[in-house]
Enzyme design. Sequence first.
Site, PDB file in Angstrom:
ATOM      1  N   GLU A 102     -38.457  -9.995   3.229  1.00  0.00           N
ATOM      2  CA  GLU A 102     -38.588  -8.535   3.161  1.00  0.00           C
ATOM      3  C   GLU A 102     -37.204  -7.883   3.141  1.00  0.00           C
ATOM      4  O   GLU A 102     -36.275  -8.367   3.794  1.00  0.00           O
ATOM      5  CB  GLU A 102     -39.341  -8.021   4.387  1.00  0.00           C
ATOM      6  CG  GLU A 102     -40.772  -7.598   4.131  1.00  0.00           C
ATOM      7  CD  GLU A 102     -40.948  -6.337   3.288  1.00  0.00           C
ATOM      8  OE1 GLU A 102     -40.123  -6.040   2.401  1.00  0.00           O
ATOM      9  OE2 GLU A 102     -41.938  -5.641   3.501  1.00  0.00           O
ATOM     10  N   ASP A 103     -37.082  -6.786   2.434  1.00  0.00           N
ATOM     11  CA  ASP A 103     -35.837  -6.025   2.453  1.00  0.00           C
ATOM     12  C   ASP A 103     -35.651  -5.344   3.805  1.00  0.00           C
ATOM     13  O   ASP A 103     -34.618  -5.444   4.430  1.00  0.00           O
ATOM     14  CB  ASP A 103     -35.812  -4.993   1.306  1.00  0.00           C
ATOM     15  CG  ASP A 103     -37.055  -4.105   1.256  1.00  0.00           C
ATOM     16  OD1 ASP A 103     -38.015  -4.344   2.029  1.00  0.00           O
ATOM     17  OD2 ASP A 103     -37.075  -3.174   0.438  1.00  0.00           O
ATOM     18  N   ASP A 106     -39.688  -1.391   8.674  1.00  0.00           N
ATOM     19  CA  ASP A 106     -39.551  -0.031   9.201  1.00  0.00           C
ATOM     20  C   ASP A 106     -40.615   0.170  10.291  1.00  0.00           C
ATOM     21  O   ASP A 106     -40.376  -0.134  11.457  1.00  0.00           O
ATOM     22  CB  ASP A 106     -39.705   0.923   7.998  1.00  0.00           C
ATOM     23  CG  ASP A 106     -39.462   2.375   8.337  1.00  0.00           C
ATOM     24  OD1 ASP A 106     -38.897   2.648   9.408  1.00  0.00           O
ATOM     25  OD2 ASP A 106     -39.844   3.253   7.543  1.00  0.00           O
ATOM     26  N   PHE A 155     -32.710   6.737   6.958  1.00  0.00           N
ATOM     27  CA  PHE A 155     -33.051   6.228   5.636  1.00  0.00           C
ATOM     28  C   PHE A 155     -31.840   5.578   4.971  1.00  0.00           C
ATOM     29  O   PHE A 155     -30.731   6.105   5.017  1.00  0.00           O
ATOM     30  CB  PHE A 155     -33.592   7.358   4.758  1.00  0.00           C
ATOM     31  CG  PHE A 155     -34.332   6.852   3.568  1.00  0.00           C
ATOM     32  CD1 PHE A 155     -35.646   6.426   3.679  1.00  0.00           C
ATOM     33  CD2 PHE A 155     -33.718   6.772   2.325  1.00  0.00           C
ATOM     34  CE1 PHE A 155     -36.341   5.934   2.582  1.00  0.00           C
ATOM     35  CE2 PHE A 155     -34.395   6.285   1.221  1.00  0.00           C
ATOM     36  CZ  PHE A 155     -35.707   5.866   1.354  1.00  0.00           C
ATOM     37  N   ARG A 168     -31.154   1.230  -6.192  1.00  0.00           N
ATOM     38  CA  ARG A 168     -31.359  -0.211  -5.972  1.00  0.00           C
ATOM     39  C   ARG A 168     -30.164  -1.045  -6.434  1.00  0.00           C
ATOM     40  O   ARG A 168     -29.955  -2.152  -5.961  1.00  0.00           O
ATOM     41  CB  ARG A 168     -32.586  -0.700  -6.744  1.00  0.00           C
ATOM     42  CG  ARG A 168     -33.904  -0.137  -6.271  1.00  0.00           C
ATOM     43  CD  ARG A 168     -35.046  -0.950  -6.865  1.00  0.00           C
ATOM     44  NE  ARG A 168     -36.331  -0.266  -6.805  1.00  0.00           N
ATOM     45  CZ  ARG A 168     -37.148  -0.289  -5.757  1.00  0.00           C
ATOM     46  NH1 ARG A 168     -36.794  -0.939  -4.658  1.00  0.00           N
ATOM     47  NH2 ARG A 168     -38.306   0.340  -5.779  1.00  0.00           N
TER      48      ARG A 168
HETATM   49  P1  IMP Z   1     -42.997  -0.469   6.795  1.00  0.00           P
HETATM   50  O1  IMP Z   1     -44.377  -0.834   6.341  1.00  0.00           O
HETATM   51  O2  IMP Z   1     -42.991   0.893   7.454  1.00  0.00           O
HETATM   52  O3  IMP Z   1     -42.360  -1.512   7.667  1.00  0.00           O
HETATM   53  O4  IMP Z   1     -42.118  -0.235   5.517  1.00  0.00           O
HETATM   54  C1  IMP Z   1     -41.704  -1.274   4.729  1.00  0.00           C
HETATM   55  C2  IMP Z   1     -41.284  -0.826   3.355  1.00  0.00           C
HETATM   56  O5  IMP Z   1     -40.929   0.554   3.316  1.00  0.00           O
HETATM   57  C3  IMP Z   1     -40.037  -1.574   2.938  1.00  0.00           C
HETATM   58  O6  IMP Z   1     -40.361  -2.782   2.317  1.00  0.00           O
HETATM   59  C4  IMP Z   1     -39.368  -0.582   2.006  1.00  0.00           C
HETATM   60  O7  IMP Z   1     -39.864  -0.735   0.704  1.00  0.00           O
HETATM   61  C5  IMP Z   1     -39.769   0.761   2.542  1.00  0.00           C
HETATM   62  N1  IMP Z   1     -38.702   1.365   3.396  1.00  0.00           N
HETATM   63  C6  IMP Z   1     -38.731   1.542   4.721  1.00  0.00           C
HETATM   64  N2  IMP Z   1     -37.604   2.124   5.169  1.00  0.00           N
HETATM   65  C7  IMP Z   1     -36.820   2.316   4.087  1.00  0.00           C
HETATM   66  C8  IMP Z   1     -35.496   2.859   3.894  1.00  0.00           C
HETATM   67  O8  IMP Z   1     -34.781   3.289   4.829  1.00  0.00           O
HETATM   68  N3  IMP Z   1     -35.039   2.872   2.617  1.00  0.00           N
HETATM   69  C9  IMP Z   1     -35.766   2.418   1.551  1.00  0.00           C
HETATM   70  N4  IMP Z   1     -36.995   1.898   1.695  1.00  0.00           N
HETATM   71  C10 IMP Z   1     -37.513   1.842   2.944  1.00  0.00           C
END
Ligand code: IMP
Length: 177
Positions: A102-103, A106, A155, A168
Amino acid sequence: MAIVKVHDKSFETFISEETIQQRVKELAGMINKDYAGERPLFIAILNGSFMFAADLFKHLTIEADICFIKLASYKGMKSSGKVVTSIGLEEDLFGKQVIIVEDIVDTGKTLHNFLPKLMHQQPKSLKIVALLHKPEAIEYPLELSYVGFEIPNKFVVGYGLDYDGLGRNFKEIYQLV
Ligand code: IMP
């Protein structure tokens, strides 16, 4: 400090290219050690993880498979949290050692919703490697086996991560000013 503009917002340099590359190499080193003699399957979650997955994979010395899947829709600067699709997973995970790439984690909702689907296939093991983790944002606690950087709840864009489709391509990671 470099400032970049993405759409209507300004972002400042947060993690340099060199620091990212060094850390990715370290993560690969840990995986090489933990999976010595094994052949794990990496499942990289698109779109955000494409750059991280590619760099991580280059530093692996063990045998490893990789596939790329698409999961969530993410619009603007707030996680929609909705997992819309899971396209591209053709591999049978039964008895395999699986590592999710995963990148960023969050809220944790994306993986929280997706992991049960993978567990259903009875992999031998299932671990997560995330380049970035925002501990303050977590709503759905997950066990992250490998984390590149723990970052504040702000962010970020770059190195695969986007703000509404852009950013990106940056080699560095930038944080919202
Ligand atoms: P989660 O489900 O809230 O953990 O979010 C995961 C996904 O949200 C990541 O794989 C990203 O694609 C996107 N995401 C969450 N935070 C950021 C950020 O700060 N910048 C860009 N994408 C984000």
